[in-house]
Design a protein around this motif. Structure first.
Motif, PDB file in Angstrom:
ATOM      1  N   ASP A  62       2.947 -21.838  -4.709  1.00 55.66           N
ATOM      2  CA  ASP A  62       1.825 -22.759  -3.948  1.00 55.66           C
ATOM      3  C   ASP A  62       2.020 -24.087  -3.523  1.00 55.66           C
ATOM      4  O   ASP A  62       2.342 -24.499  -4.433  1.00 55.66           O
ATOM      5  CB  ASP A  62       0.140 -22.582  -4.433  1.00 55.66           C
ATOM      6  CG  ASP A  62      -0.268 -23.014  -4.098  1.00 55.66           C
ATOM      7  OD1 ASP A  62      -1.403 -22.777  -2.644  1.00 55.66           O
ATOM      8  OD2 ASP A  62      -1.021 -24.210  -4.553  1.00 55.66           O
ATOM      9  N   LEU A  63       2.284 -24.226  -2.473  1.00 54.85           N
ATOM     10  CA  LEU A  63       3.315 -25.920  -1.633  1.00 54.85           C
ATOM     11  C   LEU A  63       1.962 -26.854  -2.758  1.00 54.85           C
ATOM     12  O   LEU A  63       2.718 -27.636  -2.461  1.00 54.85           O
ATOM     13  CB  LEU A  63       2.682 -26.146  -0.695  1.00 54.85           C
ATOM     14  CG  LEU A  63       3.679 -27.120   0.221  1.00 54.85           C
ATOM     15  CD1 LEU A  63       4.983 -27.461   0.004  1.00 54.85           C
ATOM     16  CD2 LEU A  63       3.694 -27.163   1.975  1.00 54.85           C
ATOM     17  N   GLU A  64       0.559 -27.076  -2.123  1.00 58.09           N
ATOM     18  CA  GLU A  64       0.206 -27.702  -2.969  1.00 58.09           C
ATOM     19  C   GLU A  64       0.109 -27.805  -4.554  1.00 58.09           C
ATOM     20  O   GLU A  64       0.214 -29.461  -4.978  1.00 58.09           O
ATOM     21  CB  GLU A  64      -1.477 -27.218  -2.357  1.00 58.09           C
ATOM     22  CG  GLU A  64      -1.468 -27.817  -0.811  1.00 58.09           C
ATOM     23  CD  GLU A  64      -1.196 -29.040  -0.774  1.00 58.09           C
ATOM     24  OE1 GLU A  64      -1.685 -30.209  -1.112  1.00 58.09           O
ATOM     25  OE2 GLU A  64      -0.187 -28.945   0.690  1.00 58.09           O
ATOM     26  N   LYS A  65       0.175 -27.142  -4.919  1.00 56.09           N
ATOM     27  CA  LYS A  65       0.875 -26.749  -6.747  1.00 56.09           C
ATOM     28  C   LYS A  65       1.799 -27.282  -7.100  1.00 56.09           C
ATOM     29  O   LYS A  65       2.040 -28.245  -7.697  1.00 56.09           O
ATOM     30  CB  LYS A  65       0.446 -25.425  -7.067  1.00 56.09           C
ATOM     31  CG  LYS A  65       0.583 -25.402  -8.563  1.00 56.09           C
ATOM     32  CD  LYS A  65       0.212 -24.310  -9.257  1.00 56.09           C
ATOM     33  CE  LYS A  65       0.352 -24.677 -11.257  1.00 56.09           C
ATOM     34  NZ  LYS A  65       1.805 -24.594 -11.556  1.00 56.09           N
ATOM     35  N   ALA A  66       2.923 -27.381  -5.981  1.00 56.97           N
ATOM     36  CA  ALA A  66       4.343 -27.350  -5.912  1.00 56.97           C
ATOM     37  C   ALA A  66       4.316 -28.846  -5.752  1.00 56.97           C
ATOM     38  O   ALA A  66       4.851 -29.737  -6.746  1.00 56.97           O
ATOM     39  CB  ALA A  66       5.469 -26.942  -5.415  1.00 56.97           C
ATOM     40  N   LYS A  67       3.697 -29.518  -4.764  1.00 57.48           N
ATOM     41  CA  LYS A  67       3.799 -30.423  -4.701  1.00 57.48           C
ATOM     42  C   LYS A  67       2.835 -31.457  -6.237  1.00 57.48           C
ATOM     43  O   LYS A  67       4.028 -32.699  -5.766  1.00 57.48           O
ATOM     44  CB  LYS A  67       2.606 -31.548  -3.453  1.00 57.48           C
ATOM     45  CG  LYS A  67       3.442 -31.078  -2.302  1.00 57.48           C
ATOM     46  CD  LYS A  67       2.536 -30.858  -0.380  1.00 57.48           C
ATOM     47  CE  LYS A  67       2.994 -31.483   0.434  1.00 57.48           C
ATOM     48  NZ  LYS A  67       2.297 -31.380   1.760  1.00 57.48           N
ATOM     49  N   ASN A  68       1.783 -31.188  -6.433  1.00 59.34           N
ATOM     50  CA  ASN A  68       1.056 -31.995  -7.766  1.00 59.34           C
ATOM     51  C   ASN A  68       2.025 -31.702  -9.560  1.00 59.34           C
ATOM     52  O   ASN A  68       2.443 -32.806  -9.535  1.00 59.34           O
ATOM     53  CB  ASN A  68       0.063 -31.134  -7.760  1.00 59.34           C
ATOM     54  CG  ASN A  68      -0.899 -32.214  -8.366  1.00 59.34           C
ATOM     55  OD1 ASN A  68      -0.449 -33.153  -7.982  1.00 59.34           O
ATOM     56  ND2 ASN A  68      -1.653 -31.378  -9.324  1.00 59.34           N
TER      57      ASN A  68
END
Ligand code: ADP
Ligand code: 5GP
Length: 188
Positions: free
Chosen positions: A171-177
């Protein structure tokens, strides 16, 4: 030597490394990319000191002999590429954190040289099937190039456990976080 002034990113092509590095640079302004040296000629609009430091093969070899490289490779005959130790000093002297976007072997070698000063991060795709999907939907490579990237990825994934941290980019948002938290912690 102070702690925490260089960050190394490695990943199979298509894992989302560029997407994540671009995100990081958009939220924090303390980073500067290390510029490699090469003995190939500049192409098109390439400028010395921007895309690369352009050296003659003789200059390159003399820097190898003087132990000035962190790592180097003869990628094609008489076409050398490498990372100068002076890059980290130049970037740190400007008060910035040096970013390295390198292959897995180069990344692990740089980490070995700098130890605690460096954080090595492996960006991992959730699966080979998903990696293939991303490469296909990015639509920048031919089917043959995609196949060679996948074959290379299978080998690169075996190096992941040797990195300080693995960020799974599912999940891109999780990876960014996850990445934001990891880097903030390291730079604290
Ligand atoms: P790399 O720099 O590792 O080669 P990119 O950042 O170019 O990879 O990402 C490859 C493709 O996958 C791009 O089209 C990008 O938009 C997409 N992508 C990146 N992260 C994700 C994600 N978490 N989920 C789905 N697609 C992603
Ligand atoms: P290009 O000539 O297209 O700019 O790069 C050719 C190859 O050299 C690429 O595969 C790239 O990954 C590699 N390369 C660029 N910089 C470095 C470096 O600093 N070290 C090593 N080992 N390879 C590099």
């Amino acid at each position: 030597m102070s702690k925490g002034n260089l960050i190394i990113f490695s990943a199979p092509s298509g894992s989302g490394k560029s997407t994540l590095i671009n995100y990081l640079m958009s939220i924090m302004d303390c980073f500067e990319f290390s510029i490699s040296a090469t003995s190939r000629a500049p192409r098109g609009t390439e400028v010395n000191g921007k895309e690369y430091y352009f050296l003659t093969p003789e200059e390159f070899k003399s820097k190898i002999a003087n132990n000035e490289f962190l790592e180097w490779e003869e990628v094609y005959t008489n076409k050398f590429y490498g990372t100068l130790k002076s890059e980290v000093n130049r970037i740190n002297a400007a008060g910035k954190v040096a970013l390295f976007d390198v292959d897995v072997v180069g990344g692990l070698n740089i980490k070995k040289f700098y130890g605690e000063r460096a954080l090595s991060v492996f960006i991992q795709p959730p699966s080979i099937a998903e990696l293939r999907k991303r490469l296909e939907s990015r639509a920048t490579d031919s089917p043959e190039v995609i196949e060679s990237r996948i074959a290379k990825a299978e080998k690169e994934l075996t190096y992941a456990p040797q990195f300080d941290k693995i960020i799974v980019n599912d999940d891109l948002e999780k990876a960014k976080n996850d990445l934001k938290n990891l880097i903030s912690d390291f730079l604290k």
